[in-house]
Design an enzyme around this catalytic site. Structure first.
Site, short mmCIF file in Angstrom:
data_model
loop_
_atom_site.label_atom_id
_atom_site.label_comp_id
_atom_site.label_asym_id
_atom_site.label_seq_id
_atom_site.Cartn_x
_atom_site.Cartn_y
_atom_site.Cartn_z
CE1 TYR A 148 1.83 -1.82 3.79
CE2 TYR A 148 3.17 -2.73 2.03
CZ TYR A 148 1.98 -2.66 2.71
OH TYR A 148 0.91 -3.45 2.30
CE LYS A 178 4.12 -5.72 4.35
NZ LYS A 178 2.94 -4.89 4.22
#
Ligand SMILES: CC(=O)N[C@@H]([C@@H](O)[C@H](O)[C@H](O)CO)[C@@H](O)CC(=O)C(=O)O
Length: 312
Positions: A148, A178
């Site tokens: 992330y 992400k």
């Protein structure tokens, strides 16, 4: 599980994923009773069927390990048979806490886990961050792992493409990134690297999604898909049908709404109140250090969102 076995067995994470808010009572305690109705709202009103829980929008870093476990378990339990994917953010400052949350996510049947870079003691290079992600993934070796990347919140400016480089050698369960950043060159490098491994790249700056779609991202994770999922799904369809006039018009109108919100001040606390206003769900206040949002401000932003939704 080996990389190729994992890639065959994994449901690829694509399309719109709502980064969920964490319902709190007026006293600031987690309120699990809202999660069932929240799932029904996402599916029935926004046509959004995958969620990313305990992330930035979910104030994950403001919650205890035990609270994060309870929330993740509630999303998995209530989402069974309804949601397509529940991805749990397990990133913490302590690798031990992240490992405990990863183990727990595996035990409750989460479809994936994700981890941000630690941000107090920051990794000095990509090797250190890859090692951190690897050590977390060993606690849930059969659960798809995502990095992330959100430099605006972590302050860790290591390029995501550098972090991805060679990570498949260390983490057979790795399944993508992400990307909540605006460096389109770095994003493009991530898309190239992920394509060769059949991994997913999910974009996390909602108001700039169209620029990322052109580069080949496979989907998006964001806060606004909680209440603008229907509209953004229209934009995705227009893009997929090469209707660039319509996809561009929708994205530019979306940008207007976010600009209006940002001009009033638009942090997770404001965003949470906006979601309550738009959805009717009672999500409660944010947790300190975030401050509750004046209802009038949230109502002004919510009206912009409702007007945008009603025009399409
Ligand atoms: C800084 C921040 O909260 N970014 C949001 C965006 O969805 C953001 O709310 C949106 O682009 C509106 O600015 C997401 O990237 C966060 C996210 O994916 C998460 O909640 O885990």
């Amino acid at each position: 599980m080996k990389e190729e076995e994992m890639s065959r067995s994994v449901k690829k994470l694509t399309g719109l994923v709502a980064a969920t808010f964490t319902p709190l009572t007026a006293e600031g305690e987690i309120n699990l009773s809202v999660i069932g109705p929240y799932i029904d709202y996402l599916i029935e009103k926004q046509n959004v069927k995958s969620v990313f829980v305990n992330g930035t929008t979910g104030e994950g870093c403001s919650l205890t390990v035990d609270e994060r476990k309870q929330i993740a378990a509630a999303w998995c339990q209530h989402g069974k048979g309804k949601l397509e994917q529940v991805v749990v953010h397990v990133g913490c400052m302590s690798i031990k806490d992240s490992q405990e949350l990863a183990r727990h996510a595996a035990s409750i049947g989460a479809d994936g886990i994700a981890v941000i870079s630690p941000s107090f003691f920051k990794p000095i290079n990509a090797d250190a961050l890859r090692l951190f992600i690897k050590e977390v993934s060993t606690s849930a070796p059969d659960v798809p792992m995502y990095y992330y990347h959100i430099p605006g919140m972590t302050g860790v400016e290591l390029e995501a493409a550098d972090v991805l480089n060679g990570i498949e050698q260390m983490i057979p369960s790795f399944q993508g990134v992400k990307y909540s950043g605006t460096d389109l060159r770095d994003l493009g490098q991530c898309v190239c690297y992920c394509q060769s491994h059949k991994w997913s790249v999910l974009f996390g700056v909602d108001e700039q999604l169209l620029g990322a779609l052109v580069l080949g991202v496979h989907g998006a994770v964001g806060s606004t898909y909680n209440y603008l999922g229907l509209i953004v799904n229209q934009m995705l369809s227009a893009f997929d049908n090469c209707n660039h006039m319509q996809s561009r018009a929708l994205q530019l109108e979306f940008m207007e709404v976010i600009t209006f919100a940002k001009n009033l001040g638009f942090d997770v606390g404001v965003n949470k109140q906006v979601m309550s206003e738009v959805s009717g769900l009672v999500l409660g206040p944010p947790r300190l250090p975030l401050l509750p949002c004046p209802v009038s401000k949230a109502q002004a932003i919510a009206q912009k969102i409702k007007d945008f939704s009603q025009r399409h």
